[in-house]
Write a protein that holds these residues in place. Structure first.
Motif, PDB file in Angstrom:
ATOM      1  N   GLN A  13       0.832  -1.202   0.000  1.00 30.67           N
ATOM      2  CA  GLN A  13       0.000   0.000   0.000  1.00 30.67           C
ATOM      3  C   GLN A  13       0.866   1.251   0.000  1.00 30.67           C
ATOM      4  O   GLN A  13       0.582   2.220  -0.712  1.00 30.67           O
ATOM      5  CB  GLN A  13      -0.917   0.012   1.225  1.00 30.67           C
ATOM      6  N   LEU A  14       1.960   1.213   0.776  1.00 34.13           N
ATOM      7  CA  LEU A  14       2.876   2.355   0.807  1.00 34.13           C
ATOM      8  C   LEU A  14       3.531   2.546  -0.557  1.00 34.13           C
ATOM      9  O   LEU A  14       3.646   3.685  -1.028  1.00 34.13           O
ATOM     10  CB  LEU A  14       3.939   2.130   1.881  1.00 34.13           C
ATOM     11  N   ARG A  15       3.969   1.461  -1.185  1.00 32.90           N
ATOM     12  CA  ARG A  15       4.575   1.553  -2.524  1.00 32.90           C
ATOM     13  C   ARG A  15       3.594   2.164  -3.518  1.00 32.90           C
ATOM     14  O   ARG A  15       3.951   3.059  -4.302  1.00 32.90           O
ATOM     15  CB  ARG A  15       5.017   0.173  -3.005  1.00 32.90           C
ATOM     16  N   ASP A  17       1.074   4.082  -2.891  1.00 37.66           N
ATOM     17  CA  ASP A  17       0.854   5.493  -2.550  1.00 37.66           C
ATOM     18  C   ASP A  17       2.005   6.366  -3.065  1.00 37.66           C
ATOM     19  O   ASP A  17       1.775   7.483  -3.556  1.00 37.66           O
ATOM     20  CB  ASP A  17       0.720   5.662  -1.034  1.00 37.66           C
ATOM     21  N   ILE A  18       3.235   5.859  -2.951  1.00 31.66           N
ATOM     22  CA  ILE A  18       4.384   6.639  -3.432  1.00 31.66           C
ATOM     23  C   ILE A  18       4.341   6.762  -4.952  1.00 31.66           C
ATOM     24  O   ILE A  18       4.614   7.840  -5.507  1.00 31.66           O
ATOM     25  CB  ILE A  18       5.710   6.006  -2.966  1.00 31.66           C
ATOM     26  N   TYR A  19       3.992   5.681  -5.643  1.00 26.84           N
ATOM     27  CA  TYR A  19       3.842   5.775  -7.100  1.00 26.84           C
ATOM     28  C   TYR A  19       2.810   6.830  -7.477  1.00 26.84           C
ATOM     29  O   TYR A  19       3.011   7.635  -8.399  1.00 26.84           O
ATOM     30  CB  TYR A  19       3.426   4.424  -7.674  1.00 26.84           C
ATOM     31  N   GLN A  20       1.678   6.850  -6.764  1.00 29.33           N
ATOM     32  CA  GLN A  20       0.627   7.818  -7.089  1.00 29.33           C
ATOM     33  C   GLN A  20       1.056   9.241  -6.740  1.00 29.33           C
ATOM     34  O   GLN A  20       0.689  10.192  -7.449  1.00 29.33           O
ATOM     35  CB  GLN A  20      -0.676   7.448  -6.371  1.00 29.33           C
ATOM     36  N   LEU A  21       1.830   9.401  -5.672  1.00 33.40           N
ATOM     37  CA  LEU A  21       2.351  10.725  -5.328  1.00 33.40           C
ATOM     38  C   LEU A  21       3.313  11.213  -6.406  1.00 33.40           C
ATOM     39  O   LEU A  21       3.223  12.369  -6.853  1.00 33.40           O
ATOM     40  CB  LEU A  21       3.058  10.688  -3.973  1.00 33.40           C
ATOM     41  N   LEU A  22       4.239  10.358  -6.824  1.00 32.64           N
ATOM     42  CA  LEU A  22       5.170  10.743  -7.890  1.00 32.64           C
ATOM     43  C   LEU A  22       4.410  11.068  -9.171  1.00 32.64           C
ATOM     44  O   LEU A  22       4.757  12.028  -9.876  1.00 32.64           O
ATOM     45  CB  LEU A  22       6.181   9.624  -8.135  1.00 32.64           C
ATOM     46  N   ALA A  23       3.373  10.291  -9.453  1.00 31.94           N
ATOM     47  CA  ALA A  23       2.565  10.561 -10.642  1.00 31.94           C
ATOM     48  C   ALA A  23       1.940  11.950 -10.568  1.00 31.94           C
ATOM     49  O   ALA A  23       1.957  12.710 -11.543  1.00 31.94           O
ATOM     50  CB  ALA A  23       1.475   9.499 -10.794  1.00 31.94           C
ATOM     51  N   ALA A  24       1.396  12.291  -9.402  1.00 29.15           N
ATOM     52  CA  ALA A  24       0.764  13.605  -9.236  1.00 29.15           C
ATOM     53  C   ALA A  24       1.772  14.737  -9.394  1.00 29.15           C
ATOM     54  O   ALA A  24       1.482  15.763 -10.026  1.00 29.15           O
ATOM     55  CB  ALA A  24       0.091  13.685  -7.867  1.00 29.15           C
ATOM     56  N   LEU A  25       2.969  14.561  -8.845  1.00 32.43           N
ATOM     57  CA  LEU A  25       3.989  15.607  -8.907  1.00 32.43           C
ATOM     58  C   LEU A  25       4.586  15.751 -10.301  1.00 32.43           C
ATOM     59  O   LEU A  25       5.020  16.846 -10.687  1.00 32.43           O
ATOM     60  CB  LEU A  25       5.106  15.304  -7.906  1.00 32.43           C
ATOM     61  N   LEU A  26       4.617  14.664 -11.056  1.00 33.14           N
ATOM     62  CA  LEU A  26       5.222  14.702 -12.391  1.00 33.14           C
ATOM     63  C   LEU A  26       4.205  14.974 -13.495  1.00 33.14           C
ATOM     64  O   LEU A  26       4.579  15.302 -14.613  1.00 33.14           O
ATOM     65  CB  LEU A  26       5.943  13.380 -12.660  1.00 33.14           C
TER      66      LEU A  26
END
Length: 206
Positions: A13-15, A17-26
């Protein structure tokens, strides 16, 4: 692709979430809400590792920059007048050309996995943000061997160079901290996928 009874570990779940955060920032410059979220992250500063250092740097940057400043930074880095400082596309990093064979292969794989392109999305599917979004979904919905196959074919061979280029881009300030977080995260992903590849039987379907 989806298994309704699949148990999601805390780490997965943490992984995701980090992928989705990076997606949002990029995908675009961060909104005020996202900046506020990053500025107020709960981080265990006693963990002396690269991920923790990257989180702390990103948190500090989120407190220092405004949305307006980051809109300008994002434009200069990824869009520009004609071309930005960074081309965030897998095909470019793999072949030196846009809209090349890797994009065609990616579209085939996305179709087989059940992903459909949204009509309002203009960027090609090999945009780094789109690839992060797909990985975030696969981690939650697909078995490990499908995650591994997608990562190896479409991300693993070039993501380190993308992160390095972004971290060292002339206009990168806030986004240098994003690149550092991505670098630390993808090092962990590469290690995990390398171990997974050793655990998967040779005759497992791709």
């Amino acid at each position: 692709m989806t298994d309704s009874v699949r148990q999601i570990s805390e780490n997965d779940q943490l992984r995701a979430d980090i992928y989705q955060l990076l997606a949002a920032l990029l995908r675009r410059h961060p909104s005020p809400e996202l900046l506020d979220f990053l500025a107020n992250l709960e981080i265990d500063a006693n963990d002396d590792n690269e991920m923790t250092k990257a989180w702390l740097s990103l948190q500090l940057a989120a407190k220092q920059f405004s949305t307006e400043q980051l809109e300008d930074e994002y434009f200069t880095l990824f869009l520009g007048v004609g071309c930005g400082e960074i081309l965030p596309y897998g095909s470019w990093f793999m072949t030196g050309s846009l809209m090349d064979k890797p994009l065609a292969l990616l579209r085939q794989d996305l179709m087989q996995l059940g992903f459909e392109r949204e009509e309002n999305v203009k960027e090609p599917e090999d945009h780094v943000a789109a690839l992060c979004e797909v990985m975030g979904v696969l981690i939650l919905e697909a078995p490990g061997y499908r995650q591994l196959a997608f990562y190896n074919r479409h991300i693993g061979t070039w993501i380190e160079r993308f992160c390095h280029n972004l971290a060292n881009a002339p206009s990168a300030a806030f986004y240098a901290t994003v690149a550092n977080l991505a670098t630390a995260f993808f090092k962990m992903e590469a290690s995990a996928f390398e171990q997974l590849s050793l655990d998967i039987p040779v005759n497992c379907p791709g």
